[in-house]
Write an enzyme that holds these catalytic residues in place. Structure first.
Site, mmCIF file in Angstrom:
data_model
loop_
_atom_site.group_PDB
_atom_site.id
_atom_site.type_symbol
_atom_site.label_atom_id
_atom_site.label_comp_id
_atom_site.label_asym_id
_atom_site.label_seq_id
_atom_site.Cartn_x
_atom_site.Cartn_y
_atom_site.Cartn_z
ATOM 1 N N GLU A 1 0.839 -1.203 0.000
ATOM 2 C CA GLU A 1 0.000 0.000 0.000
ATOM 3 C C GLU A 1 0.872 1.250 0.000
ATOM 4 O OE1 GLU A 1 -2.859 -0.601 -0.710
ATOM 5 O OE2 GLU A 1 -3.839 -2.142 0.471
ATOM 6 N N HIS B 1 1.998 1.812 -3.448
ATOM 7 C CA HIS B 1 0.920 2.371 -4.263
ATOM 8 C C HIS B 1 0.811 3.881 -4.052
ATOM 9 C CE1 HIS B 1 -1.175 -1.833 -4.087
ATOM 10 N NE2 HIS B 1 -0.016 -1.852 -4.717
ATOM 11 N N TYR C 1 1.158 6.801 -6.972
ATOM 12 C CA TYR C 1 0.276 7.922 -7.296
ATOM 13 C C TYR C 1 1.041 9.247 -7.243
ATOM 14 C CZ TYR C 1 -3.397 4.450 -6.507
ATOM 15 O OH TYR C 1 -4.195 3.328 -6.551
ATOM 16 N N GLU D 1 -3.723 -5.437 -5.585
ATOM 17 C CA GLU D 1 -5.017 -5.380 -4.911
ATOM 18 C C GLU D 1 -5.789 -6.686 -5.064
ATOM 19 O OE1 GLU D 1 -5.217 -3.201 -2.929
ATOM 20 O OE2 GLU D 1 -4.294 -1.369 -3.670
ATOM 21 N N HIS E 1 -4.723 -8.617 -2.148
ATOM 22 C CA HIS E 1 -5.256 -8.055 -0.905
ATOM 23 C C HIS E 1 -6.716 -8.445 -0.722
ATOM 24 C CE1 HIS E 1 -2.123 -4.577 -1.484
ATOM 25 N NE2 HIS E 1 -1.570 -5.760 -1.347
#
Length: 346
Positions: free
Chosen positions: A119, A122, A126, A220, A223
């Protein structure tokens, strides 16, 4: 029931595998890779580790040019959806350790630790996208849009408030609701956001951003699989948390997640984006809601949305990173960029 926070050092912890429990167990916290009660963790762990990537692997040079020529509605949607996604990954990074404090299956905590790392990657991804396409001032404005955009703030509150509720009242029911909020975040909020970037890519725009999203999507998938399995194990171990009344609470959470996602799509996309319209989007999100309900053996949320809408089947193909075959809608990857194929029976 009140949850027991696990001690870090527990010399009297159980070492017998069959005594291990998802919550309220008596764990030693020893990471033993050879003795696992939850055998699916072994496959999950290898898959997650083989997914390793860094954001800068992807060239965003063309995106810098494309961003300037996007239609106003596309650029606005790009900014707002990216702002939403970076918030989701940031709050996930912060919240996962709180969940881990009460998961007493050491092998599952290994998975949560890897997820928290991913995460964070990620969020970096971004930021890399924003750093590449716009000025620092514009980047910061996009990152913190939720401070001033009431619709975006409302989106963040649903999951954020549930996470805070668990911190304030750490019982087993609130934990399951927090797991459900995570499942909704991973299985509905992320996926419909990804769909927008894939649509830009199929329109020949922002291809680097779409590729970045593909790698995030691949993570994801694992996850979502992880939280689905945690919830399914709890159904077996703690059936009192899945009575008819409590399951209805969880179904209502799923339904609210779907409805808020549709409302958000109407706000940021509506019928203003080439290649998309609200009918397509609503059908797709309701399908995702039903899929997530079925994944937990719950009754469908919506009649007539059991199959992926014909108008959105392209999402399945476009989610593939580097032509990697991904079973997108079942949340399991069957091949990886840096490894040989790994199969699972989920």
């Amino acid at each position: 029931m009140k949850l027991k926070e696990k001690p870090l050092f527990n010399e009297n912890g159980d070492i017998e595998v069959q005594k291990r429990r998802m919550i309220n167990g008596n764990t030693t916290n020893l990471n033993d890779f050879n003795n696992m009660k939850y055998t699916w963790v072994s496959e999950w762990y290898r898959q997650a580790m083989n997914n390793f990537w860094i954001p800068e692997e992807i060239n965003l040079t063309q995106d810098v040019l494309d961003y300037r020529t996007l239609e106003d509605a596309e650029r606005t949607a790009y900014d707002k959806i990216l702002s939403f996604l970076v918030f989701l990954d940031s709050i996930q990074t912060a919240n996962l350790p709180h969940i881990g404090e009460y998961i007493t299956a050491n092998e599952v905590n290994l998975c949560l630790t890897i997820q928290a790392f991913q995460e964070a990657v990620h969020s970096q991804s971004y930021s890399y996208m924003l750093d590449s396409i716009c000025s620092p001032a514009k980047r910061d404005e996009i990152l913190y849009q939720w401070k001033n955009d009431e619709q975006l703030l409302k989106r963040n509150r649903f999951v954020g408030d549930q996470y805070n509720s668990f911190l304030e009242n750490r019982d087993d029911f609130n934990l399951v609701k927090t797991l459900m909020a995570n499942y909704i975040l991973e299985g509905i909020y992320f996926y419909s956001g990804f769909m927008f970037f894939y649509n830009l890519g199929r329109m020949g725009k922002m291809s680097g951003s779409a590729q970045e999203i593909r790698y995030i999507n691949r993570d994801e998938n694992t996850h979502l699989w992880l939280f689905r399995n945690i919830l399914l194990e709890l159904q077996k171990e703690q059936p009192e948390l899945f009575t008819k009344e409590k399951v209805e609470v969880y179904r209502k959470m799923l339904r609210r997640g779907v409805e808020e996602e549709i409302e958000w799509a109407r706000y940021v996309l509506d019928d203003r984006i080439e290649g998309l319209n609200m009918q397509m989007i609503e059908d797709y999100i309701r399908y995702l809601g039903n899929l997530r309900a079925a994944g937990l053996h719950f009754e469908p949320l919506y009649e007539g949305y059991q199959e992926v809408p014909a108008s959105m089947k392209w999402v399945n193909d476009y989610s593939n990173a580097n032509n990697i075959k991904t079973d997108f809608f079942e949340a399991k990857s069957t091949a990886y960029a840096k490894s040989s194929a790994i199969e699972d029976d989920l």
